[in-house]
Design a protein around this motif. Sequence first.
Motif, PDB file in Angstrom:
ATOM      1  N   LEU A 139      31.636 -40.099 -30.334  1.00  0.00           N
ATOM      2  CA  LEU A 139      30.492 -40.540 -29.741  1.00  0.00           C
ATOM      3  C   LEU A 139      29.779 -41.653 -29.870  1.00  0.00           C
ATOM      4  O   LEU A 139      29.795 -42.649 -29.051  1.00  0.00           O
ATOM      5  CB  LEU A 139      29.338 -39.359 -29.760  1.00  0.00           C
ATOM      6  N   TRP A 140      30.109 -42.225 -31.047  1.00  0.00           N
ATOM      7  CA  TRP A 140      29.451 -43.543 -31.508  1.00  0.00           C
ATOM      8  C   TRP A 140      30.447 -44.641 -31.345  1.00  0.00           C
ATOM      9  O   TRP A 140      30.143 -45.927 -30.703  1.00  0.00           O
ATOM     10  CB  TRP A 140      29.179 -43.437 -32.929  1.00  0.00           C
ATOM     11  N   PHE A 141      31.721 -44.455 -31.586  1.00  0.00           N
ATOM     12  CA  PHE A 141      32.676 -45.569 -31.639  1.00  0.00           C
ATOM     13  C   PHE A 141      33.977 -45.490 -30.698  1.00  0.00           C
ATOM     14  O   PHE A 141      34.763 -46.343 -30.491  1.00  0.00           O
ATOM     15  CB  PHE A 141      33.346 -45.810 -33.137  1.00  0.00           C
ATOM     16  N   GLY A 142      33.927 -44.231 -29.969  1.00  0.00           N
ATOM     17  CA  GLY A 142      34.885 -43.796 -28.927  1.00  0.00           C
ATOM     18  C   GLY A 142      36.052 -43.486 -29.549  1.00  0.00           C
ATOM     19  O   GLY A 142      36.095 -43.239 -30.632  1.00  0.00           O
ATOM     20  N   PHE A 143      37.217 -43.710 -28.980  1.00  0.00           N
ATOM     21  CA  PHE A 143      38.734 -43.141 -29.435  1.00  0.00           C
ATOM     22  C   PHE A 143      39.288 -44.360 -29.988  1.00  0.00           C
ATOM     23  O   PHE A 143      40.669 -44.144 -30.246  1.00  0.00           O
ATOM     24  CB  PHE A 143      39.280 -42.542 -28.173  1.00  0.00           C
ATOM     25  N   GLY A 144      38.883 -45.683 -29.806  1.00  0.00           N
ATOM     26  CA  GLY A 144      39.796 -46.910 -30.385  1.00  0.00           C
ATOM     27  C   GLY A 144      39.922 -46.701 -32.108  1.00  0.00           C
ATOM     28  O   GLY A 144      39.706 -45.771 -32.712  1.00  0.00           O
ATOM     29  N   GLU A 145      40.494 -48.067 -32.315  1.00  0.00           N
ATOM     30  CA  GLU A 145      41.016 -48.010 -33.790  1.00  0.00           C
ATOM     31  C   GLU A 145      39.769 -48.278 -34.707  1.00  0.00           C
ATOM     32  O   GLU A 145      39.681 -47.804 -35.814  1.00  0.00           O
ATOM     33  CB  GLU A 145      41.727 -49.526 -34.045  1.00  0.00           C
ATOM     34  N   ALA A 146      38.383 -48.613 -34.080  1.00  0.00           N
ATOM     35  CA  ALA A 146      37.464 -49.039 -35.149  1.00  0.00           C
ATOM     36  C   ALA A 146      36.864 -47.331 -35.688  1.00  0.00           C
ATOM     37  O   ALA A 146      36.482 -47.121 -36.751  1.00  0.00           O
ATOM     38  CB  ALA A 146      36.124 -49.226 -34.259  1.00  0.00           C
ATOM     39  N   SER A 147      36.825 -46.449 -34.586  1.00  0.00           N
ATOM     40  CA  SER A 147      36.645 -44.970 -35.307  1.00  0.00           C
ATOM     41  C   SER A 147      37.525 -44.502 -36.149  1.00  0.00           C
ATOM     42  O   SER A 147      37.086 -43.917 -37.171  1.00  0.00           O
ATOM     43  CB  SER A 147      36.440 -43.992 -34.007  1.00  0.00           C
ATOM     44  N   LYS A 148      38.672 -44.763 -36.041  1.00  0.00           N
ATOM     45  CA  LYS A 148      39.696 -44.271 -37.057  1.00  0.00           C
ATOM     46  C   LYS A 148      39.539 -45.085 -38.310  1.00  0.00           C
ATOM     47  O   LYS A 148      39.594 -44.402 -39.527  1.00  0.00           O
ATOM     48  CB  LYS A 148      41.171 -44.551 -36.540  1.00  0.00           C
ATOM     49  N   ILE A 149      39.465 -46.203 -38.080  1.00  0.00           N
ATOM     50  CA  ILE A 149      39.204 -46.960 -39.606  1.00  0.00           C
ATOM     51  C   ILE A 149      38.017 -46.803 -40.397  1.00  0.00           C
ATOM     52  O   ILE A 149      38.137 -46.542 -41.442  1.00  0.00           O
ATOM     53  CB  ILE A 149      39.434 -48.642 -39.251  1.00  0.00           C
ATOM     54  N   LEU A 150      36.986 -46.620 -39.679  1.00  0.00           N
ATOM     55  CA  LEU A 150      35.913 -46.059 -40.234  1.00  0.00           C
ATOM     56  C   LEU A 150      35.715 -44.587 -40.960  1.00  0.00           C
ATOM     57  O   LEU A 150      35.172 -44.463 -41.882  1.00  0.00           O
ATOM     58  CB  LEU A 150      34.706 -46.106 -39.302  1.00  0.00           C
ATOM     59  N   LEU A 151      36.683 -43.757 -40.317  1.00  0.00           N
ATOM     60  CA  LEU A 151      36.628 -42.306 -40.846  1.00  0.00           C
ATOM     61  C   LEU A 151      37.491 -42.631 -42.053  1.00  0.00           C
ATOM     62  O   LEU A 151      37.251 -41.780 -43.117  1.00  0.00           O
ATOM     63  CB  LEU A 151      37.273 -41.620 -39.547  1.00  0.00           C
ATOM     64  N   ILE A 152      38.631 -43.232 -42.057  1.00  0.00           N
ATOM     65  CA  ILE A 152      39.381 -43.248 -43.430  1.00  0.00           C
ATOM     66  C   ILE A 152      38.371 -44.029 -44.478  1.00  0.00           C
ATOM     67  O   ILE A 152      38.419 -43.734 -45.522  1.00  0.00           O
ATOM     68  CB  ILE A 152      40.517 -44.341 -43.030  1.00  0.00           C
ATOM     69  N   ALA A 153      37.621 -44.959 -43.900  1.00  0.00           N
ATOM     70  CA  ALA A 153      36.839 -45.607 -44.785  1.00  0.00           C
ATOM     71  C   ALA A 153      35.815 -44.814 -45.431  1.00  0.00           C
ATOM     72  O   ALA A 153      35.317 -44.699 -46.794  1.00  0.00           O
ATOM     73  CB  ALA A 153      36.190 -46.812 -44.246  1.00  0.00           C
TER      74      ALA A 153
END
Length: 279
Positions: A139-153
């Motif tokens: 919801l916050w960051f969409g399906f792009g790379e930002a959401s994936k990298i932040l989840l790993i972070a």
Amino acid sequence: MENQTTISIDNIKSSKQKRISKKKDARQLSIFIKGFILPLIIIAIWELAGKYELISATLLPRPSAIFTTFIELAASGELTGHLEISLWRALGGFALGGGLGLLIGLLVGFNQNMEQTIDPTLQMLRTIPTLAVIPLFILWFGFGEASKILLIAKGAFFPLYVNTFLGIRGVDSKLFAVAKVLQFSKWKQITLLILPAALPNILLGLRLSMGTAWLALVAAELMGSSEGVGYMIMDARQFSQTTVVFVGIIIFAVFGKLSDSLVKLFERKLLRWQDNYQG
């Protein structure tokens, strides 16, 4: 005469160092070989069970079939593309989360006011499962790379933060009495006393953080991804391509082990002063 004696002593020292070096190399080779014994036994039993149809090829394909699929995926270039994307995501998330974890762990460890202000909130956030926040990240960051990298972070942050904080707070208070006698400045206490004593915990946090980053990568690649090893596994599962699923799992296992071994190498280099029980 004196020169001959000096040369003789040097030769003895040199030969002794060579013998020690050979023994060390032989010991490391022995440890390396021992690590492969159990996996080879499991693979041999697995292959034989599949060959004689004791297990279903669909549910548990033979290692030889998995290896053939790996070669086919690598030759087509499909595997390389997925692996490259996953590596960048894992490294980016680990660098962001691990870096922040180390920094905030140091700040909280050195400052009691920071601990009282920040640590309770971070400890509460630490208990939230990674999978539980996936809908929010979408919801916050969409399906792009930002959401994936932040989840790993997020996954990589807490192991390094907690172990850095505990490592600093676990320094023996007797060492500060010695530092006082030696008239160490505050900076010397931090660089020559606290950080070296906390280093084993920090390196442990680094190992756990890297492992968690790989785990979080799989969850991240379920978030509407069309590339990456995690996506490859999920796509293969839908079409019952069990060999491809195993290729993906083995890749995660191998790269997880390589990253862990890299940190262990740093541990051996940086913690030579430790006198540990060897078993």
